[in-house]
Design a protein around this motif. Structure first.
Motif, short mmCIF file in Angstrom:
data_model
loop_
_atom_site.label_atom_id
_atom_site.label_comp_id
_atom_site.label_asym_id
_atom_site.label_seq_id
_atom_site.Cartn_x
_atom_site.Cartn_y
_atom_site.Cartn_z
N THR A 14 -111.63 -9.94 56.03
CA THR A 14 -110.12 -10.31 56.29
C THR A 14 -109.55 -10.45 57.51
OG1 THR A 14 -109.58 -7.96 56.37
CG2 THR A 14 -109.95 -8.55 54.22
N MET A 15 -110.39 -10.60 58.61
CA MET A 15 -109.79 -10.84 59.63
C MET A 15 -110.78 -11.95 60.24
SD MET A 15 -108.89 -6.93 61.20
CE MET A 15 -107.64 -7.70 62.23
N ASP A 16 -110.34 -12.92 61.18
CA ASP A 16 -111.07 -13.56 61.86
C ASP A 16 -112.15 -12.89 62.93
OD1 ASP A 16 -110.20 -13.75 64.78
OD2 ASP A 16 -108.60 -15.35 63.73
N ALA A 17 -113.20 -13.34 63.48
CA ALA A 17 -114.01 -12.50 64.37
C ALA A 17 -113.35 -11.80 65.45
CB ALA A 17 -115.40 -13.50 64.70
N ASP A 18 -112.28 -12.78 66.04
CA ASP A 18 -111.77 -12.21 67.43
C ASP A 18 -110.94 -11.16 67.22
OD1 ASP A 18 -113.33 -13.90 68.99
OD2 ASP A 18 -111.59 -15.45 68.87
N ALA A 19 -110.12 -11.26 65.82
CA ALA A 19 -109.05 -10.37 65.62
C ALA A 19 -109.81 -8.97 65.31
CB ALA A 19 -108.31 -10.95 64.51
N TYR A 20 -110.96 -8.76 64.43
CA TYR A 20 -111.67 -7.86 64.03
C TYR A 20 -112.40 -7.16 65.50
CZ TYR A 20 -114.83 -4.73 61.79
OH TYR A 20 -115.70 -3.79 61.46
N ARG A 21 -112.78 -7.98 66.34
CA ARG A 21 -113.62 -7.60 67.37
C ARG A 21 -112.40 -6.71 68.23
NH1 ARG A 21 -116.35 -11.34 68.78
NH2 ARG A 21 -114.70 -12.62 69.66
N GLU A 22 -111.19 -7.35 68.47
CA GLU A 22 -110.20 -6.73 69.25
C GLU A 22 -109.48 -5.56 68.28
OE1 GLU A 22 -105.44 -7.49 70.45
OE2 GLU A 22 -106.81 -9.25 70.59
N PHE A 23 -109.57 -5.52 67.04
CA PHE A 23 -109.02 -4.23 66.57
C PHE A 23 -110.04 -2.91 66.58
CE2 PHE A 23 -109.73 -1.58 62.70
CZ PHE A 23 -108.68 -0.97 62.76
N CYS A 24 -111.18 -3.43 66.58
CA CYS A 24 -112.07 -2.27 66.84
C CYS A 24 -112.14 -1.87 68.24
CB CYS A 24 -113.55 -2.78 66.10
SG CYS A 24 -113.78 -3.03 64.63
N TRP A 25 -111.96 -2.79 69.32
CA TRP A 25 -112.03 -2.22 70.49
C TRP A 25 -110.65 -1.50 70.59
CZ3 TRP A 25 -108.38 -3.61 74.17
CH2 TRP A 25 -108.72 -3.19 75.66
N GLY A 26 -109.83 -2.07 70.57
CA GLY A 26 -108.32 -1.15 70.62
C GLY A 26 -108.15 0.05 69.88
N ALA A 27 -108.88 0.44 68.68
CA ALA A 27 -108.68 1.48 67.95
C ALA A 27 -109.83 2.32 68.51
CB ALA A 27 -108.78 1.18 66.50
N GLY A 28 -110.89 1.87 69.36
CA GLY A 28 -111.81 2.68 69.73
C GLY A 28 -112.73 3.05 68.54
N LEU A 29 -113.13 2.06 67.46
CA LEU A 29 -113.93 2.19 66.49
C LEU A 29 -115.05 1.18 66.68
CD1 LEU A 29 -111.34 2.08 63.77
CD2 LEU A 29 -112.33 4.07 64.27
N GLU A 30 -116.31 1.46 66.08
CA GLU A 30 -117.46 0.70 65.97
C GLU A 30 -117.48 -0.37 65.26
OE1 GLU A 30 -120.21 0.97 68.04
OE2 GLU A 30 -119.22 2.55 69.26
N ARG A 31 -117.73 -1.75 65.52
CA ARG A 31 -117.55 -2.70 64.58
C ARG A 31 -118.82 -2.44 63.49
NH1 ARG A 31 -118.57 -7.87 68.00
NH2 ARG A 31 -118.96 -6.45 69.45
N THR A 32 -118.48 -2.76 62.24
CA THR A 32 -119.44 -2.56 61.22
C THR A 32 -119.39 -3.60 60.62
OG1 THR A 32 -117.81 -1.58 59.52
CG2 THR A 32 -118.69 0.04 60.92
N ASP A 33 -120.36 -3.58 59.52
CA ASP A 33 -120.43 -5.05 58.53
C ASP A 33 -119.33 -4.99 57.39
OD1 ASP A 33 -122.53 -6.16 60.00
OD2 ASP A 33 -124.01 -5.18 58.58
N THR A 34 -119.02 -3.74 56.98
CA THR A 34 -117.89 -3.56 55.86
C THR A 34 -116.55 -3.41 56.49
OG1 THR A 34 -118.61 -1.19 56.09
CG2 THR A 34 -119.61 -2.58 54.37
N GLY A 35 -116.27 -2.84 57.73
CA GLY A 35 -114.86 -2.62 58.27
C GLY A 35 -114.36 -1.34 57.80
N TYR A 36 -113.25 -1.47 57.93
CA TYR A 36 -112.39 -0.36 57.70
C TYR A 36 -111.09 -0.49 56.76
CZ TYR A 36 -114.88 1.29 61.97
OH TYR A 36 -116.08 1.59 62.57
N GLY A 37 -110.61 0.78 56.04
CA GLY A 37 -109.56 0.56 55.23
C GLY A 37 -108.42 1.31 56.15
N LEU A 38 -107.49 0.88 56.03
CA LEU A 38 -106.46 1.68 56.93
C LEU A 38 -104.93 2.09 55.89
CD1 LEU A 38 -106.00 -1.13 59.60
CD2 LEU A 38 -107.27 0.78 59.74
N LEU A 39 -104.67 3.30 55.93
CA LEU A 39 -103.46 4.09 55.40
C LEU A 39 -102.58 4.11 56.54
CD1 LEU A 39 -105.49 6.71 53.39
CD2 LEU A 39 -105.00 4.00 52.74
N LEU A 40 -101.35 3.35 56.46
CA LEU A 40 -100.24 3.51 57.45
C LEU A 40 -99.49 4.18 56.82
CD1 LEU A 40 -99.79 -0.46 58.06
CD2 LEU A 40 -101.35 1.06 59.29
N VAL A 41 -99.09 5.67 57.35
CA VAL A 41 -98.56 6.67 56.77
C VAL A 41 -97.65 7.16 57.66
CG1 VAL A 41 -100.78 7.27 55.52
CG2 VAL A 41 -100.46 8.26 57.58
#
Length: 94
Positions: A14-41
């Motif tokens: 759902t994101m290009d490679a650079d955006a996904y890498r930045e998201f994971c880096w900024g969030a402190g999450l490991e990059r995975t093949d499946t990614g993450y679901g986000l609940l904005l609450v």
């Protein structure tokens, strides 16, 4: 009690490679093949936070169904604030 404002996916599909890498880096999450679901609450006092869920398919279902209580064991990680997932955003975190 949390109130879901928005559901989003942060995945390699759902994101290009650079955006996904930045998201994971900024969030402190490991990059995975499946990614993450986000609940904005909102919490009980109105503070914004992001509940990160490893089960992307579960979160994908939440985009189609409303009024579901999300079990605590589905939430992998809590992030303060909401990410900015727009493609033109300079960074994903405020």
């Amino acid at each position: 009690m949390i109130t879901i404002h928005r559901v989003a996916l942060a995945t390699p599909a759902t994101m290009d490679a650079d955006a996904y890498r930045e998201f994971c880096w900024g969030a402190g999450l490991e990059r995975t093949d499946t990614g993450y679901g986000l609940l904005l609450v909102f919490d009980d006092i109105g503070d914004e936070f992001t509940a990160v869920v490893n089960d992307v398919e579960y979160v994908r279902l939440l985009t189609q169904i409303s009024g579901i209580a999300v079990p605590a064991d589905k939430v992998t990680y809590i992030l303060r604030k909401w990410p900015d997932l727009r493609p033109e955003a300079a960074t994903v975190w405020p």
